[in-house]
Design a protein around this motif. Structure first.
Motif, PDB file in Angstrom:
ATOM      1  N   ARG A 149      59.351 108.013  42.495  1.00 47.43           N
ATOM      2  CA  ARG A 149      58.573 107.933  43.734  1.00 47.43           C
ATOM      3  C   ARG A 149      59.138 108.868  44.801  1.00 47.43           C
ATOM      4  NH1 ARG A 149      55.332 103.756  44.515  1.00 47.43           N
ATOM      5  NH2 ARG A 149      56.070 103.397  46.615  1.00 47.43           N
ATOM      6  N   ALA A 209      57.784 112.245  43.834  1.00 43.75           N
ATOM      7  CA  ALA A 209      56.352 112.375  44.125  1.00 43.75           C
ATOM      8  C   ALA A 209      56.071 112.382  45.624  1.00 43.75           C
ATOM      9  CB  ALA A 209      55.586 111.228  43.463  1.00 43.75           C
ATOM     10  N   LEU A 213      56.319 109.558  47.532  1.00 44.84           N
ATOM     11  CA  LEU A 213      55.806 108.259  47.947  1.00 44.84           C
ATOM     12  C   LEU A 213      56.887 107.428  48.613  1.00 44.84           C
ATOM     13  CD1 LEU A 213      53.764 107.473  44.738  1.00 44.84           C
ATOM     14  CD2 LEU A 213      52.894 108.240  46.942  1.00 44.84           C
ATOM     15  N   MET A 254      51.039 112.317  38.592  1.00 48.64           N
ATOM     16  CA  MET A 254      51.832 111.150  38.222  1.00 48.64           C
ATOM     17  C   MET A 254      50.985 110.146  37.441  1.00 48.64           C
ATOM     18  SD  MET A 254      54.333 109.082  40.722  1.00 48.64           S
ATOM     19  CE  MET A 254      55.149 107.565  40.275  1.00 48.64           C
ATOM     20  N   PHE A 287      51.106 106.262  36.801  1.00 48.78           N
ATOM     21  CA  PHE A 287      51.808 105.125  37.383  1.00 48.78           C
ATOM     22  C   PHE A 287      52.073 104.051  36.344  1.00 48.78           C
ATOM     23  CE2 PHE A 287      50.105 107.321  40.932  1.00 48.78           C
ATOM     24  CZ  PHE A 287      50.930 107.032  41.996  1.00 48.78           C
ATOM     25  N   ASN A 290      51.484 101.028  36.470  1.00 47.36           N
ATOM     26  CA  ASN A 290      50.377 100.082  36.278  1.00 47.36           C
ATOM     27  C   ASN A 290      49.031 100.806  36.275  1.00 47.36           C
ATOM     28  OD1 ASN A 290      50.477 100.909  38.834  1.00 47.36           O
ATOM     29  ND2 ASN A 290      50.443  98.899  39.776  1.00 47.36           N
ATOM     30  N   ALA A 307      47.086 102.364  38.076  1.00 50.17           N
ATOM     31  CA  ALA A 307      46.540 102.669  39.397  1.00 50.17           C
ATOM     32  C   ALA A 307      45.235 103.454  39.312  1.00 50.17           C
ATOM     33  CB  ALA A 307      47.554 103.434  40.248  1.00 50.17           C
ATOM     34  N   LEU A 308      44.295 102.960  38.501  1.00 50.64           N
ATOM     35  CA  LEU A 308      42.973 103.588  38.450  1.00 50.64           C
ATOM     36  C   LEU A 308      42.138 103.084  39.619  1.00 50.64           C
ATOM     37  CD1 LEU A 308      42.287 103.236  34.634  1.00 50.64           C
ATOM     38  CD2 LEU A 308      43.219 105.197  35.855  1.00 50.64           C
ATOM     39  N   TYR A 309      41.075 103.852  39.946  1.00 51.34           N
ATOM     40  CA  TYR A 309      40.185 103.411  41.022  1.00 51.34           C
ATOM     41  C   TYR A 309      39.103 102.521  40.410  1.00 51.34           C
ATOM     42  CZ  TYR A 309      42.490 107.577  42.736  1.00 51.34           C
ATOM     43  OH  TYR A 309      43.426 108.517  43.041  1.00 51.34           O
ATOM     44  N   PRO A 310      39.111 101.234  40.735  1.00 53.32           N
ATOM     45  CA  PRO A 310      38.247 100.299  40.003  1.00 53.32           C
ATOM     46  C   PRO A 310      36.753 100.532  40.227  1.00 53.32           C
ATOM     47  CG  PRO A 310      39.346  99.203  41.828  1.00 53.32           C
ATOM     48  CD  PRO A 310      39.939 100.568  41.728  1.00 53.32           C
ATOM     49  N   ASN A 357      37.214 108.934  37.993  1.00 50.96           N
ATOM     50  CA  ASN A 357      38.653 108.743  38.093  1.00 50.96           C
ATOM     51  C   ASN A 357      39.392 110.022  37.738  1.00 50.96           C
ATOM     52  OD1 ASN A 357      40.245 106.045  38.501  1.00 50.96           O
ATOM     53  ND2 ASN A 357      38.240 105.449  37.704  1.00 50.96           N
ATOM     54  N   ARG A 378      43.843 111.766  34.166  1.00 51.17           N
ATOM     55  CA  ARG A 378      43.837 112.121  35.579  1.00 51.17           C
ATOM     56  C   ARG A 378      45.024 113.024  35.915  1.00 51.17           C
ATOM     57  NH1 ARG A 378      43.845 107.153  39.577  1.00 51.17           N
ATOM     58  NH2 ARG A 378      45.938 106.993  38.761  1.00 51.17           N
ATOM     59  N   ASP A 411      48.765 100.771  45.226  1.00 44.97           N
ATOM     60  CA  ASP A 411      48.887 101.745  44.137  1.00 44.97           C
ATOM     61  C   ASP A 411      47.734 102.743  44.154  1.00 44.97           C
ATOM     62  OD1 ASP A 411      47.102  99.794  43.506  1.00 44.97           O
ATOM     63  OD2 ASP A 411      47.577  99.739  41.372  1.00 44.97           O
ATOM     64  N   GLN A 412      46.547 102.273  44.560  1.00 48.22           N
ATOM     65  CA  GLN A 412      45.423 103.218  44.619  1.00 48.22           C
ATOM     66  C   GLN A 412      45.616 104.228  45.740  1.00 48.22           C
ATOM     67  OE1 GLN A 412      41.488 101.361  44.562  1.00 48.22           O
ATOM     68  NE2 GLN A 412      42.421  99.698  43.419  1.00 48.22           N
ATOM     69  N   VAL A 423      48.848 111.271  45.631  1.00 47.78           N
ATOM     70  CA  VAL A 423      49.396 112.217  44.658  1.00 47.78           C
ATOM     71  C   VAL A 423      48.279 113.117  44.118  1.00 47.78           C
ATOM     72  CG1 VAL A 423      50.541 112.433  42.431  1.00 47.78           C
ATOM     73  CG2 VAL A 423      51.299 110.708  44.040  1.00 47.78           C
TER      74      VAL A 423
END
Ligand SMILES: Nc1ncnc2c1ncn2[C@@H]1O[C@H](COP(=O)(O)OP(=O)(O)OP(=O)(O)O)[C@@H](O)[C@H]1O
Ligand SMILES: [Mg+2]
Lengths: 363, 333
Positions: free
Chosen positions: A47, A50, A52, A79, A81, A83, A85-88, A95, A146, B225-226, B232
């Motif tokens: 992180r 990156a 963050l 990156m 992640f 978990n 971290a997709l956009y739902p 995505n 992605r 996280d999103q 990024v």
């Protein structure tokens, strides 16, 4: 593509350090793995690279340029992640297209890139699905898609396949390694699974409690661990450790233990700095021992079989010694059974001695 | 550990048998053919437990019907009558048809729309901005408490406070606006140009904190996280806000908007205290007009008709809002 230098980097959360004075040099185009148990500061390191997480102390350089104060969008890293971290609310296509859209690519270019990335990852039939309609393995491949859809300076993969089943994981290991080779992009790959690190990386950084323990090639990490902790962490089944005493006997430097008396090889004597009598820790991997129910010639470790375990093609034998139990890997035609006396010879090219105090390796 | 387990050595296992099964598995487990017919259960369990819900809920439903449904039905009946102080007389739909020729009724709608739109726009933008600023700030808890003060005040009291602040001789705002040259002469509340803005400002002052509070709760639940993934991917903070934060706030913002616009249609305490609909009807939003018709002139039948139109429009707008906010957001990037 870039050369990544991490110079004396610290990360503090409040007053507790999560990363302590980390130094890494990742060559351009190399596959570097950060390996360590849960909570050792792997994700914190990622992180910080990156952008963050604020870098508490030290510098991170891309191609010699200090990037500490650059916002994430200007670092040009991709990156994956922990978990996903997709956009739902976005489809798989959207995505994967997101980094391209944010960088102002033309629509036909986006389509072309997303299509080729999804073909590569074999998810091109899922383009219209939402993340919630995907399996864990598919989600993870979307997250990888992605990352690879544009050509960043650096890939950061944070335990991307930790959630997959063993079979898919083995498959994805090969895929990711192949992908990185063919793209030639520098990769930093975080994992707590030593098998993943050993099988994929060019260079491995082993971390423990926020500190870098060892930096080396997979074979260096496996065959020449710098301390007892690395030796114990890497390798499956784990290395056996025994407390033993070093003393000189008739011109030889000998390792003694209630169950054995084995002289060191001549080149090893030089490495233990002096033959003064003292306690050390001996480490030997289960496959560097050979076991037999009849006493062979030469120095042996005597013990009694505690239990035998059949692991498909191999057999693991647990042997009870005076003060400890050790494991030996042998072939399935071994006929010893519990409570039999047994004799083990050590492959002395492959054993290790560690300092009893600080655990550093003599050899 | 039985000796049976350890005594099985590899050499004894016949070829073709699984090594794993050979270790201590009793052979009778394999004996039953897969196609064997299972015997039927001797006795079936009793059906699902009885439901007492209805009996238990009956008293509550009865009370609810009495205190809520009964007056509502009465309202409908009343709107079809010419009711004054005494008993009513049946007039059919006349109360409704007359509304369409009532200029002040139509004017009331326009003013209400203006009023509510201004209040909502200001409250939403300021409230959201405040929430973003306060969120994660060092003094967050204290700031939230401070922000809540106006909301604690009874609306009529808030109206009185602002009546003083707007006052033409000693009001602080009056002095401020005049010094800034925004106000030539006359008082804020007695000018048709400024009276509407003045009551909007009071509503904004009192209720923006509610939006802030709701948005703050929403902000805490925006998936971090999103946000990070999008950063990024190359998004600037502003773009990140519109791409990730705002869409995630839609559900809570919907609630906030619903609450506020329904309040605008109902709460007129402050406006009544401040302007009472004046000057020259420039702030006579529909609920104030309704108040006058029903309780000043005691035309309860007409009042009921106005109230029902207000209710119907509220319901339609509410439905519309929910529809808009539930639209799939995949196209918004
Ligand atoms: N935001 C945070 N605030 C406080 N402490 C944190 C924070 N993030 C991580 N830590 C602490 O820092 C240490 C390192 O965390 P980090 O997430 O880097 O571990 P990790 O190596 O990625 O572990 P894992 O394999 O479980 O993902 C842990 O002790 C963790 O508790
Ligand atoms: Mg982690």
């Amino acid at each position: 593509m870039a050369r990544i230098s991490i110079n004396k980097v610290w990360k503090y959360y409040g007053t507790s350090p999560a990363v302590r004075e980390l130094n890494l040099e990742c060559d351009d185009g190399s596959f570097v793995s950060i390996l360590g148990p849960s909570g050792c500061g792997k994700s914190s390191t990622m992180r910080m690279i990156a952008g963050l997480e604020h870098i508490s102390a030290g510098d991170i350089l891309f191609d010699g340029q200090r990037i500490n104060d650059l916002p994430p969008k200007d670092r040009d890293v991709a990156m994956v992640f922990e978990n996903y971290a997709l956009y739902p609310h976005k489809s798989v296509f959207d995505n994967i297209a997101n980094p391209l859209r944010l960088r102002g690519f033309a629509a036909d270019k986006i389509k072309e890139r997303v299509t080729s990335a999804t073909k590569l990852l074999e998810i091109d039939h899922l383009l219209n699905r939402r993340p919630s309609e995907l399996s864990g393995g598919q989600k993870q491949r979307v997250a990888i898609g992605r990352a690879i859809v544009r050509e960043p300076k650096l890939f950061l993969f944070d335990e991307p396949i930790a959630h997959l089943d063993a079979k898919l994981r083995a498959h994805m290991r090969g895929e990711i390694k192949h992908l990185q080779r063919s793209l030639g992009t520098t990769m930093i790959y975080v994992t707590h699974d030593q098998l993943e690190a050993l099988s994929m990386a060019d260079m491995i950084a082993v971390m423990h409690d926020g500190e870098l323990q060892q930096w080396g090639t997979p074979s260096e990490i496996f065959n020449r661990p710098v301390n007892a902790w690395v030796a114990g962490f890497v390798g499956e089944p784990a290395m056996n450790f025994l407390s033993a005493e070093l003393r000189s006997e008739g011109g030889n430097t000998v390792l003694t233990h209630p169950n054995f008396n084995i002289p060191l090889l001549p080149q090893q004597v030089a490495l233990v700095n002096g033959s003064a009598k003292r306690e050390v820790r001996m480490g030997v991997r289960p496959d560097a021992l050979s076991i037999s129910t009849t006493r062979p010639d030469g120095p042996v470790i005597e013990g009694r079989i505690y239990v035998t375990e059949l692991l498909g093609g191999d057999m693991l034998v647990d042997v009870q010694l005076a003060d400890a139990r050790i494991r030996v890997k042998t072939s399935t035609d071994f006929t010893g059974v519990a409570d039999d006396a047994c004799y083990m010879t050590v492959n002395r090219d492959k054993w290790h001695l560690f300092d009893i105090e600080d655990g550093h390796a003599y050899f | 550990m039985t000796s049976g387990v350890t005594n099985v050595s590899v050499a004894q296992v016949p070829p073709g048998t699984s090594l794993f099964r050979a270790r201590g598995t009793s052979s009778d487990i394999e004996a039953r053919p897969i196609t064997a017919v299972l015997p039927l259960p001797v006795r079936l369990n009793s059906a699902a437990p009885r439901r007492y819900y209805l009996y238990l809920m009956a008293p509550a439903i009865a009370v609810l019907a009495f205190i809520s449904l009964y007056p509502f039905v009465w309202l409908i009946v009343m709107s079809l009558q010419d009711v004054g102080v005494g008993a009513g007389e049946w007039v059919g739909l006349k109360n409704y048809t007359r509304l369409f020729n009532d200029v002040r009724f139509l004017e009331g709608w326009v003013l209400l729309a203006q009023y509510s739109a201004m209040c909502l726009a200001l409250q939403l933008s300021i409230g959201l901005l405040l929430a973003v600023i306060v969120n994660g700030a060092r003094w967050e808890k204290f700031l939230v408490t401070a922000l809540l003060m106006p909301m604690m005040m009874a609306p009529a009291v808030a109206g009185l406070v602002w009546l003083f602040l707007y006052n033409g001789t000693f009001g602080w705002y009056h002095w401020l606006f005049q010094s800034l040259g925004w106000l030539d002469s006359g008082s804020i509340l007695s000018s048709t140009d400024t009276a509407m803005l003045a009551i909007v400002l009071v509503d904004v002052w009192q209720w923006t904190p509610l939006i802030t509070l709701i948005a703050l709760a929403g902000l805490k639940r925006v998936p971090q996280d999103q946000l990070e993934a999008n950063m990024v991917d190359g998004a600037s903070p502003l773009r990140n806000f519109f791409a990730i934060t705002l869409p995630n706030l839609y559900p809570v913002l919907l609630i906030a908007i619903m609450l506020r616009f329904m309040d605008n249609f109902r709460f007129i305490d402050a406006a009544l205290v401040l302007t009472g609909g004046g000057p020259a009807d420039s702030t006579k939003i529909l609920p104030i007009y309704l108040f006058e018709v029903a309780f000043k002139f005691f035309k309860l039948g007409r009042g009921a008709a106005i109230a029902l139109t207000l209710l119907v429009v509220t319901i339609i707008l509410g439905k519309l809002l929910v529809r808009i906010f539930e639209k799939p957001k995949s196209e918004r990037v």
